[in-house]
Design an enzyme around this catalytic site. Structure first.
Site, PDB file in Angstrom:
ATOM      1  N   PHE A   1      -0.663 -15.018   2.633  1.00 21.19           N
ATOM      2  CA  PHE A   1       0.244 -16.326   3.310  1.00 21.19           C
ATOM      3  C   PHE A   1      -0.839 -17.467   3.374  1.00 21.19           C
ATOM      4  O   PHE A   1      -1.822 -17.215   4.124  1.00 21.19           O
ATOM      5  CB  PHE A   1       0.682 -15.769   4.479  1.00 21.19           C
TER       6      PHE A   1
ATOM      7  N   GLY B   1      -4.555 -26.372  11.596  1.00 17.96           N
ATOM      8  CA  GLY B   1      -4.374 -24.997  11.916  1.00 17.96           C
ATOM      9  C   GLY B   1      -2.986 -24.572  12.818  1.00 17.96           C
ATOM     10  O   GLY B   1      -1.893 -24.428  12.181  1.00 17.96           O
TER      11      GLY B   1
ATOM     12  N   ILE C   1      -7.571 -17.933   5.092  1.00 11.99           N
ATOM     13  CA  ILE C   1      -6.473 -17.135   4.223  1.00 11.99           C
ATOM     14  C   ILE C   1      -6.860 -15.808   4.256  1.00 11.99           C
ATOM     15  O   ILE C   1      -7.920 -15.230   3.572  1.00 11.99           O
ATOM     16  CB  ILE C   1      -6.150 -17.782   2.768  1.00 11.99           C
TER      17      ILE C   1
ATOM     18  N   ARG D   1       5.523 -12.411  13.911  1.00  9.25           N
ATOM     19  CA  ARG D   1       4.654 -12.470  15.167  1.00  9.25           C
ATOM     20  C   ARG D   1       4.929 -11.196  15.980  1.00  9.25           C
ATOM     21  O   ARG D   1       4.003 -10.569  16.815  1.00  9.25           O
ATOM     22  CB  ARG D   1       5.056 -13.852  15.996  1.00  9.25           C
TER      23      ARG D   1
ATOM     24  N   ARG E   1     -15.841  12.851  31.905  1.00 14.98           N
ATOM     25  CA  ARG E   1     -17.092  12.361  32.500  1.00 14.98           C
ATOM     26  C   ARG E   1     -17.089  12.531  33.967  1.00 14.98           C
ATOM     27  O   ARG E   1     -16.115  12.223  34.714  1.00 14.98           O
ATOM     28  CB  ARG E   1     -17.145  10.904  32.160  1.00 14.98           C
TER      29      ARG E   1
ATOM     30  N   GLN F   1     -15.397  -0.937  29.834  1.00 13.31           N
ATOM     31  CA  GLN F   1     -16.099  -0.886  31.075  1.00 13.31           C
ATOM     32  C   GLN F   1     -16.024   0.603  31.590  1.00 13.31           C
ATOM     33  O   GLN F   1     -17.197   1.084  31.933  1.00 13.31           O
ATOM     34  CB  GLN F   1     -15.317  -1.726  32.049  1.00 13.31           C
TER      35      GLN F   1
ATOM     36  N   GLY G   1     -22.293   2.336  29.200  1.00 16.43           N
ATOM     37  CA  GLY G   1     -23.018   1.582  28.328  1.00 16.43           C
ATOM     38  C   GLY G   1     -22.672   1.973  26.714  1.00 16.43           C
ATOM     39  O   GLY G   1     -22.621   1.122  25.710  1.00 16.43           O
TER      40      GLY G   1
ATOM     41  N   GLU H   1      -1.809 -16.471  13.337  1.00 15.31           N
ATOM     42  CA  GLU H   1      -0.371 -16.617  13.262  1.00 15.31           C
ATOM     43  C   GLU H   1       0.253 -17.291  14.631  1.00 15.31           C
ATOM     44  O   GLU H   1       1.249 -16.842  15.321  1.00 15.31           O
ATOM     45  CB  GLU H   1       0.463 -15.263  13.379  1.00 15.31           C
TER      46      GLU H   1
END
Ligand code: COS
Length: 385
Positions: free
Chosen positions: A125, A133, A159, A243, A268, A337, A341, A364
């Site tokens: 497209f 833009g 594109i 969209r 954990r 988060q 790490g 878009e």
């Protein structure tokens, strides 16, 4: 394990549930192993896999068929949960041929849709230009009528599938009027003389992207989609349909992040118990689940409205895209988060999602454009005298 209770919402019919189940089964096998190679070749492989399995049939409509936006959204959501490039490859077949499906002649549909729906041809497209833009009405690329041809001059950039596509739907100024009323849509096959790919663009989540240059590139007049001067409305109508599917892709990324986060916080241990026992962590998880459900409701509301025959879903589509992409960014950030790490370690799923989600808030129609669209729609319907 992902929560699939949303499939019982009244937006869906039985065929949608079957589609979701079948695709889940296929994706868990076919996309389990990440494809190796350069991004271009991975996309070629994915388009061909998606075509062979029949999923691309949903990206275009022939004969009496209509695009089913709920199916497009379910497919994008599921693919995005497994593999961002698989979602991208699927989505571009639809966006790249959206103008043909919605506004093309019988001959134009017959020329291209059977190929893109089988994965034999890749679609793109081409709307954005170096100087326009968000402001599409300001596009400057020209298509000058010359007898039985149009002559294209100008540049398109950012594109998706640029450089690997076999066919582009492209928007250029034909000059019937200034601004939005002077653009037209064209089908441009790759490889025409005067059509060059001048730059490949690298991004934080790589996918094929390019700048295209047209210098006296001649196209038969029959390549125009719709009527002269209708290009802006065609582009906007295609974006209205696609969209909500961007919202669905963001939703898929967010669901995956929530899954990964749940796995992390239940396995954990800190201070003698799993992370999920900490109220602070419960708060994060609750916020993530809330954002996911809210995004899903807006996404499938927009898709359902279109499928039920609404002539325009401009407001619903803009709301879905704005909320879902922004919410997915927040959900993924929390998942990173909660991984500590490991959340930023290259190769971790949440690290990949963190890079993949960012562009969806831009392409878009950037989030700020969606806000403009929503406010204008309210002004038009509730603005008073
Ligand atoms: N469907 C059908 N027609 C539409 C439409 C839609 N969704 N949106 C606008 N139109 C029509 C308008 O009704 C108007 O028609 P008339 O001239 O008959 O009155 C015409 O198109 C011009 O509309 P408008 O005045 O709103 O145009 P603007 O230039 O002000 O549009 C925005 C501004 C920002 C809304 C538009 O340029 C846009 O959506 N930009 C983002 C583009 C984008 O998504 N780019 C990414 C490219 S793909 S990666």
């Amino acid at each position: 394990m992902m929560d699939r209770s949303f499939l019982d919402w009244p937006f869906f019919e039985d065929r949608h549930k079957r589609l979701a189940d079948d695709l889940e089964a296929w994706a868990s096998e076919a996309l389990a192993k990440v494809e190796q190679g350069c991004t271009d070749s991975i996309c070629h492989v994915l388009v061909s896999k998606l075509g062979k399995a029949g999923w691309l049939e949903h990206t275009g409509a022939v004969g009496d068929e209509r695009l089913d936006v709920r199916s497009l959204c379910l497919i994008r959501e599921t693919l995005a949960r497994y593999d961002g490039l698989a979602d991208f490859s699927f989505a571009m077949q639809g966006l790249g041929t959206g103008a043909i499906t919605l506004f093309g002649s019988g001959a134009q549909k017959a020329d291209w849709l059977p190929k893109t729906r089988k994965g034999y041809a890749i679609a793109a497209f081409a709307l954005t230009e170096p100087q326009s833009g968000s402001d599409v009405a300001n596009s400057t690329m020209t298509a000058r009528r010359d007898g039985l041809h149009y002559v294209l001059n100008g540049e398109k950039t950012w594109i998706s599938n640029g450089g690997i596509a076999d066919v582009y739907t492209l928007f250029a100024r034909t000059g019937e009027a200034p601004g939005a009323r002077g653009l037209s849509a064209f089908i441009v096959p790759a490889g025409l003389p005067g059509f060059d790919v001048t730059e490949r663009i690298d991004t934080i989540a790589p996918h094929p992207l390019a700048t295209l240059r047209f210098q006296n590139c001649r196209l038969p007049a029959s390549a125009m989609v719709g009527a002269p001067g209708q290009g802006f409305k065609i582009a906007m109508s295609v974006l209205d349909v696609f969209r909500p599917t961007v919202a669905a892709a963001a939703l898929g990324f967010a669901r995956r992040a929530l899954d990964e986060a749940m796995r992390r916080v239940t396995t954990r241990h800190v201070q003698g118990g799993p992370l999920i026992d900490l109220q602070m962590v419960q708060g994060h998880i609750a916020d993530m689940a809330l954002e996911v459900d809210a995004a899903a409701l807006l996404t499938y509301r927009a898709a359902w409205a279109k499928d039920k025959g609404a002539p325009r879903i401009t407001r619903e589509a803009a709301m879905a895209k704005l909320f879902s992409t922004e919410a997915a960014q927040r959900v993924i950030d929390k998942a990173v988060q909660l991984h500590g790490g490991d959340g930023v370690r290259s190769g971790e799923v949440v690290e990949r999602l963190y890079r993949e989600i960012r562009a969806l808030r831009i392409y878009e129609g950037a989030s700020d454009v969606q806000r403009v669209v929503i406010a204008r729609q309210l002004q038009a319907t509730m603005g008073g005298e």
